[in-house]
Design a protein around this motif. Structure first.
Motif, PDB file in Angstrom:
ATOM      1  N   PHE A 119       0.835  -1.204   0.000  1.00 30.83           N
ATOM      2  CA  PHE A 119       0.000   0.000   0.000  1.00 30.83           C
ATOM      3  C   PHE A 119       0.868   1.252   0.000  1.00 30.83           C
ATOM      4  O   PHE A 119       0.571   2.233  -0.702  1.00 30.83           O
ATOM      5  CB  PHE A 119      -0.932  -0.010   1.211  1.00 30.83           C
ATOM      6  N   GLN A 120       1.947   1.245   0.775  1.00 33.26           N
ATOM      7  CA  GLN A 120       2.870   2.377   0.791  1.00 33.26           C
ATOM      8  C   GLN A 120       3.471   2.605  -0.598  1.00 33.26           C
ATOM      9  O   GLN A 120       3.534   3.740  -1.090  1.00 33.26           O
ATOM     10  CB  GLN A 120       3.989   2.121   1.794  1.00 33.26           C
ATOM     11  N   MET A 121       3.924   1.514  -1.241  1.00 34.04           N
ATOM     12  CA  MET A 121       4.466   1.610  -2.592  1.00 34.04           C
ATOM     13  C   MET A 121       3.437   2.194  -3.556  1.00 34.04           C
ATOM     14  O   MET A 121       3.756   3.032  -4.417  1.00 34.04           O
ATOM     15  CB  MET A 121       4.898   0.227  -3.077  1.00 34.04           C
ATOM     16  N   ASP A 122       2.210   1.748  -3.417  1.00 32.58           N
ATOM     17  CA  ASP A 122       1.138   2.212  -4.290  1.00 32.58           C
ATOM     18  C   ASP A 122       0.938   3.719  -4.147  1.00 32.58           C
ATOM     19  O   ASP A 122       0.768   4.442  -5.136  1.00 32.58           O
ATOM     20  CB  ASP A 122      -0.150   1.454  -3.955  1.00 32.58           C
ATOM     21  N   LEU A 123       0.968   4.219  -2.896  1.00 31.74           N
ATOM     22  CA  LEU A 123       0.813   5.652  -2.683  1.00 31.74           C
ATOM     23  C   LEU A 123       1.960   6.427  -3.315  1.00 31.74           C
ATOM     24  O   LEU A 123       1.762   7.517  -3.873  1.00 31.74           O
ATOM     25  CB  LEU A 123       0.735   5.968  -1.182  1.00 31.74           C
ATOM     26  N   LEU A 124       3.180   5.896  -3.231  1.00 30.68           N
ATOM     27  CA  LEU A 124       4.333   6.586  -3.807  1.00 30.68           C
ATOM     28  C   LEU A 124       4.198   6.723  -5.322  1.00 30.68           C
ATOM     29  O   LEU A 124       4.387   7.809  -5.891  1.00 30.68           O
ATOM     30  CB  LEU A 124       5.622   5.840  -3.475  1.00 30.68           C
ATOM     31  N   PRO A 180      26.974 -11.141  -4.795  1.00 27.00           N
ATOM     32  CA  PRO A 180      27.469 -12.326  -5.507  1.00 27.00           C
ATOM     33  C   PRO A 180      28.976 -12.243  -5.805  1.00 27.00           C
ATOM     34  O   PRO A 180      29.506 -11.176  -6.136  1.00 27.00           O
ATOM     35  CB  PRO A 180      26.654 -12.321  -6.805  1.00 27.00           C
ATOM     36  N   GLY A 181      29.631 -13.394  -5.657  1.00 24.18           N
ATOM     37  CA  GLY A 181      31.056 -13.465  -5.929  1.00 24.18           C
ATOM     38  C   GLY A 181      31.931 -12.999  -4.798  1.00 24.18           C
ATOM     39  O   GLY A 181      33.154 -12.938  -4.932  1.00 24.18           O
ATOM     40  N   THR A 182      31.316 -12.633  -3.662  1.00 26.73           N
ATOM     41  CA  THR A 182      32.078 -12.185  -2.490  1.00 26.73           C
ATOM     42  C   THR A 182      31.509 -12.878  -1.262  1.00 26.73           C
ATOM     43  O   THR A 182      30.489 -13.571  -1.326  1.00 26.73           O
ATOM     44  CB  THR A 182      31.953 -10.659  -2.293  1.00 26.73           C
ATOM     45  N   ASN A 183      32.150 -12.652  -0.129  1.00 32.24           N
ATOM     46  CA  ASN A 183      31.594 -13.124   1.138  1.00 32.24           C
ATOM     47  C   ASN A 183      31.016 -11.953   1.932  1.00 32.24           C
ATOM     48  O   ASN A 183      30.891 -12.024   3.151  1.00 32.24           O
ATOM     49  CB  ASN A 183      32.668 -13.845   1.956  1.00 32.24           C
ATOM     50  N   ARG A 184      30.681 -10.889   1.210  1.00 31.64           N
ATOM     51  CA  ARG A 184      30.185  -9.681   1.860  1.00 31.64           C
ATOM     52  C   ARG A 184      28.675  -9.510   1.641  1.00 31.64           C
ATOM     53  O   ARG A 184      28.090 -10.102   0.731  1.00 31.64           O
ATOM     54  CB  ARG A 184      30.909  -8.440   1.324  1.00 31.64           C
ATOM     55  N   PHE A 185      28.091  -8.661   2.492  1.00 31.76           N
ATOM     56  CA  PHE A 185      26.687  -8.298   2.387  1.00 31.76           C
ATOM     57  C   PHE A 185      26.578  -6.783   2.284  1.00 31.76           C
ATOM     58  O   PHE A 185      27.430  -6.050   2.790  1.00 31.76           O
ATOM     59  CB  PHE A 185      25.893  -8.767   3.612  1.00 31.76           C
ATOM     60  N   VAL A 186      25.524  -6.323   1.646  1.00 31.77           N
ATOM     61  CA  VAL A 186      25.171  -4.908   1.674  1.00 31.77           C
ATOM     62  C   VAL A 186      23.964  -4.770   2.600  1.00 31.77           C
ATOM     63  O   VAL A 186      23.035  -5.585   2.551  1.00 31.77           O
ATOM     64  CB  VAL A 186      24.871  -4.368   0.258  1.00 31.77           C
ATOM     65  N   ARG A 187      24.007  -3.778   3.468  1.00 34.57           N
ATOM     66  CA  ARG A 187      22.928  -3.575   4.444  1.00 34.57           C
ATOM     67  C   ARG A 187      22.594  -2.093   4.526  1.00 34.57           C
ATOM     68  O   ARG A 187      23.461  -1.239   4.342  1.00 34.57           O
ATOM     69  CB  ARG A 187      23.342  -4.061   5.834  1.00 34.57           C
ATOM     70  N   GLY A 188      21.353  -1.827   4.877  1.00 33.49           N
ATOM     71  CA  GLY A 188      20.936  -0.448   5.060  1.00 33.49           C
ATOM     72  C   GLY A 188      19.449  -0.304   4.861  1.00 33.49           C
ATOM     73  O   GLY A 188      18.670  -1.153   5.291  1.00 33.49           O
ATOM     74  N   VAL A 189      19.050   0.789   4.176  1.00 31.99           N
ATOM     75  CA  VAL A 189      17.626   1.068   3.983  1.00 31.99           C
ATOM     76  C   VAL A 189      17.290   1.094   2.498  1.00 31.99           C
ATOM     77  O   VAL A 189      18.044   1.619   1.673  1.00 31.99           O
ATOM     78  CB  VAL A 189      17.197   2.391   4.644  1.00 31.99           C
ATOM     79  N   THR A 190      16.151   0.499   2.167  1.00 33.13           N
ATOM     80  CA  THR A 190      15.616   0.514   0.814  1.00 33.13           C
ATOM     81  C   THR A 190      14.345   1.346   0.795  1.00 33.13           C
ATOM     82  O   THR A 190      13.695   1.535   1.829  1.00 33.13           O
ATOM     83  CB  THR A 190      15.295  -0.909   0.324  1.00 33.13           C
ATOM     84  N   LEU A 191      14.002   1.849  -0.391  1.00 31.30           N
ATOM     85  CA  LEU A 191      12.729   2.532  -0.594  1.00 31.30           C
ATOM     86  C   LEU A 191      11.788   1.556  -1.278  1.00 31.30           C
ATOM     87  O   LEU A 191      12.026   1.171  -2.437  1.00 31.30           O
ATOM     88  CB  LEU A 191      12.915   3.782  -1.456  1.00 31.30           C
TER      89      LEU A 191
END
Length: 785
Positions: free
Chosen positions: A87-92, A301-312
């Motif tokens: 619903f939030q996505m729809d409003l955006l 992919p291809g690493t042993n790392r992660f990306v973290r944070g906030v998405t919209l």
């Protein structure tokens, strides 16, 4: 008379029946709501993925997506966004497309009519067609994940059940529309600052304009350059603006830094024990249920790392966060990314003059669907420069040239931030990112730090963009955009510190490139800078402490001013005591702070009212709006020097206008019928964080709104806070040491009142408790095959 024995006899049964009906209603509502809860555990066959994706969620609902295929993790993120936030996505998407009325009805028609002038859905479709194939393939999988996730819900999201509507499937243009929704939040879709400033500059005597509307002052704290000089008192009297029959018009002043913006800063490796950079970012936006951001992380992919944070929600992009090598964050620039062009018309008004001669307007019809009513149509009149969005103070039509209208203005290039390996790579990416222009601040695990502008910067020729001028003769125009090499940039400054907070950040040639569309006053930015230079070593907690700093540095001289004013005023002894003992902070229990900050705003209102009265002679709806951000400088000079020629004629003396300002503040406080000692800042600065439907249907706030708690902080300090706006998130992270990072987010991950994640983490945000940047121990595990 016989009725009463009857009621007495049957009243217990009636009460029991009524209670039974209430219980049945509550149970039915609970069952009804539970049907739209997201799926947390188990295995789902998607028919879309080549390899399985595992989604682990912790007790706060923070997901970590495991996949060696980036397109598959995009599918999983789309699945999560749809299940938790559709619903939030729809409003955006509807907000930026001008399609809210189709969902919500006639109450949003004015918004839709205004936004349709920009035809963002058409522009989004154009930009999707120009998107690189690799990005398009990832976006397609994200969209597949959204629509699959929506269809997997046992029932459509509860908001649609309440509205009696069906959710519309997601498409690729919708994802770019969520980016355009941020343009509408962070920039003016009508060039409001330029419109007002041009009118003021053309209509006011030059010395009055220079005094009341300076470009800055002592509170400036740019990365490049110095603070502005002190303003000089004008010779022209304020009475020159008024006629004898004029009635002075007053307009209440909100805080002159109550803006959509943010704080961010970074310290280099020479200032940390581990030698890596540490970054802090708190993005200031409207606060609602759910939060605008959705926390997430996924494997690279291809690493042993992660990306973290906030998405919209609505896009497959990590907006701000860390990839364990680089951390990045944003603040709104306040630069000038649009121009209003007064058109020279033919006698019949059907043509406008261009460098190539007269040209006819183009017209397009936009149909706006309206729930429960007939569609509304509007006519969009366009020029070679952009749509006609209104008129100036002389009634001249204005065309609007805006970066948001161009292909470079909206793209998914920010997605590449998750794989950059150094701060320098991140800075090189910044100019290519198609988002509302941001101060991009970065730091890497090797201790390097940097700043640049994220977003395309137009090349102005023949003018600086500060005023609306005609482009008809070809001497003024945009000559494309700056190359990445021409963008403003700062890398590894000697101090090891970089900061921004929506105020002016550059000077000289860089300022000419960025322009000015209403910079914040600078006090917040300066306080951050001073805190950064007060220490030589920093850890994560030190940077969180700056984010939570609510010391009222900016108002200290106003507190002293009020004490001097009231020193011999016997009728104000209790008020004097509260001001004297204000504590020097925007603390929830401070009565004195509330008086001082509101007195200043009321004095601002009373002293500037003659200018407002004068401007409304030419523009009946004229409002200072964003322009009041720099009023502090003339206001302070008037309060100290008390120039007779600038006194509002409604008052006989400067002492009278000052006491009137204070009296009006106290009168408003007294409306609560509480003793003065109970009229604290917290009583005014109380959280009002609601679901969008709760604003329209107040009974929903009973179980959807966050608690109405008093909140510390205010606008002219790092701890930016009002009842409805503030730090939508706080993060502090040193890339590569993400487990030591700190994260706060208002309202939690979910907008569903029965979700185990509803409101989780909100108290950490309110109280400023240390809370982990990375996810906690997994509590739920979902596999998508």
């Amino acid at each position: 008379m016989t009725t009463f024995p009857f009621l007495k006899r049957y009243m217990p049964a009636l009460i029991i029946s009524l209670l039974g009906l209430i219980i049945i209603f509550l149970i039915g509502s609970w069952i009804w709501l539970r049907q739209s809860l997201p799926i947390l555990d188990g295995t789902i066959t998607t028919g879309e993925l080549k390899d399985p994706v595992v989604i682990e969620r912790d007790s706060q609902g923070v997901p970590l997506i495991h996949s060696e295929n980036r397109n598959s993790s995009a599918f999983a993120l789309g699945f999560l966004h749809a299940q938790e936030r559709f619903f939030q996505m729809d409003l955006l998407r509807r907000s930026s497309a001008g399609e809210l009325s189709e969902l919500l009805g006639a109450s949003t028609i004015k918004h839709d009519q205004k936004v349709r002038l920009h035809q963002f859905r058409q522009r989004a479709e154009r930009n999707i067609a120009a998107m690189p194939a690799e990005q398009k393939a990832l976006l397609d999988q994200y969209i597949n994940g959204i629509n699959f996730g929506l269809n997997q819900l046992p029932a459509k999201p509860w908001e649609y059940l309440l509205l009696g509507q069906k959710p519309r499937p997601w498409n690729s243009a919708d994802s770019l529309l969520t980016i355009y929704s941020m343009y509408l939040t962070l920039q003016s879709e009508r060039g409001s600052y330029e419109l007002r400033d041009t009118a003021l500059a053309e209509l006011l005597p030059a010395d009055l304009y220079a005094f009341y509307f300076p470009q800055g002052g002592r509170w400036d704290a740019p990365l490049f350059g110095e603070a502005r000089e002190k303003v000089s008192l004008p010779e022209t009297p304020i009475s020159a603006l008024l006629d004898e029959q004029d009635t002075i018009v007053y307009q209440a002043m909100e805080s002159d830094d109550k803006i959509y913006g943010s704080n961010n800063w970074v310290v280099g490796g020479n200032l940390t024990a581990h030698g890596g950079a540490t970054l802090a970012n708190d993005m200031h936006l409207g606060l609602s249920v759910p939060n605008i951001w959705f926390r997430a992380g996924w494997s690279i992919p291809g690493t042993n790392r992660f990306v973290r944070g906030v998405t919209l929600p609505g896009g497959p992009i990590m907006v701000a966060g860390s990839n364990e090598l680089v951390a990045w964050g944003f603040t709104n620039t306040g630069g000038d990314w649009s121009d209003l062009i007064p058109l020279e018309l033919s006698e019949d008004g059907n043509q406008y003059k261009t460098p190539e001669g007269w040209r006819s307007f183009a017209y397009e019809t936009e149909s706006i669907a309206v729930k429960g009513s007939d569609p509304k149509t509007i006519e969009v009149r366009t020029t070679i420069w952009g749509p006609v969005i209104g008129t100036n103070h002389d009634g001249v039509p204005l065309a609007f040239r805006w970066v948001a209208h161009d292909t470079l203005g909206g793209n998914m290039n920010l997605i590449d931030m998750e794989v950059v390996r150094t701060a320098e790579e991140a800075l090189e990416l910044g100019p290519t990112i198609g988002i509302p222009h941001q101060n991009l601040v970065v730091g890497d695990s090797n201790g390097n730090i940097g700043w640049t502008v994220a977003g395309a910067i137009p090349k102005r020729v023949g003018f600086d963009g500060s005023r609306s001028i005609s482009w008809a003769d070809g001497s003024a125009y945009w000559d494309g955009y700056l190359s990445p090499q021409e963008h403003p940039r700062l890398y590894n400054p000697e101090s090891g510190r970089i900061w921004s907070a929506n105020a002016r950040i550059v000077d000289g040639d860089y300022l000419k490139l960025m322009g000015n569309h209403g910079y914040a006053l600078g006090a917040r930015q300066q306080q951050i800078r001073e805190r950064l230079f007060a220490q030589e070593k920093f850890n994560e907690q030190d940077l969180l402490n700056i984010q939570l700093d609510d010391q009222a540095v900016f108002l200290e001289r106003w507190q002293q001013h009020l004490l001097t004013l009231l020193e011999d005023q016997q009728d104000y002894r209790e008020v004097y005591t509260q001001i004297q003992n204000w504590g020097g902070r925007a603390a929830i229990d401070s009565v004195g702070y509330r008086i001082v900050r509101n007195y200043r705003l009321k004095l601002m209102e009373l002293t500037t009212a003659p200018i407002l009265t004068y401007m409304r002679r030419y523009q009946p709806k004229f409002s200072f709006g964003q322009l009041k951000r720099q009023f502090e400088y003339p206001l302070w000079e008037m309060a100290q020097q008390e120039p007779k020629q600038l006194l509002n004629p409604d008052f006989e003396s400067w002492n009278a206008i000052k006491l009137a300002a204070l009296d009006q503040v106290l009168e408003k406080m007294n409306r609560s019928n509480q003793p003065l000692k109970r009229q604290s800042w917290g009583a005014e600065n109380t959280a009002k964080i609601q679901h969008p439907l709760g604003k329209a249907i107040p009974p929903l706030n009973w179980f959807l709104a966050m608690p109405a708690e008093p909140l510390a902080g205010d606008t002219h300090m790092p701890r930016f806070q009002s009842p409805t706006h503030g730090a939508s998130q706080r993060l502090v992270v040193s890339p590569g040491r993400d487990a030591d990072g700190i994260f706060h987010m208002a309202t939690g991950q979910s907008a569903h009142p029965l979700s185990p994640f509803f409101g989780n983490g909100h108290q950490d945000w309110v109280k400023g408790n240390t809370s982990s940047f990375i996810e906690r121990e997994p509590r739920y595990r979902l596999t998508l095959n």
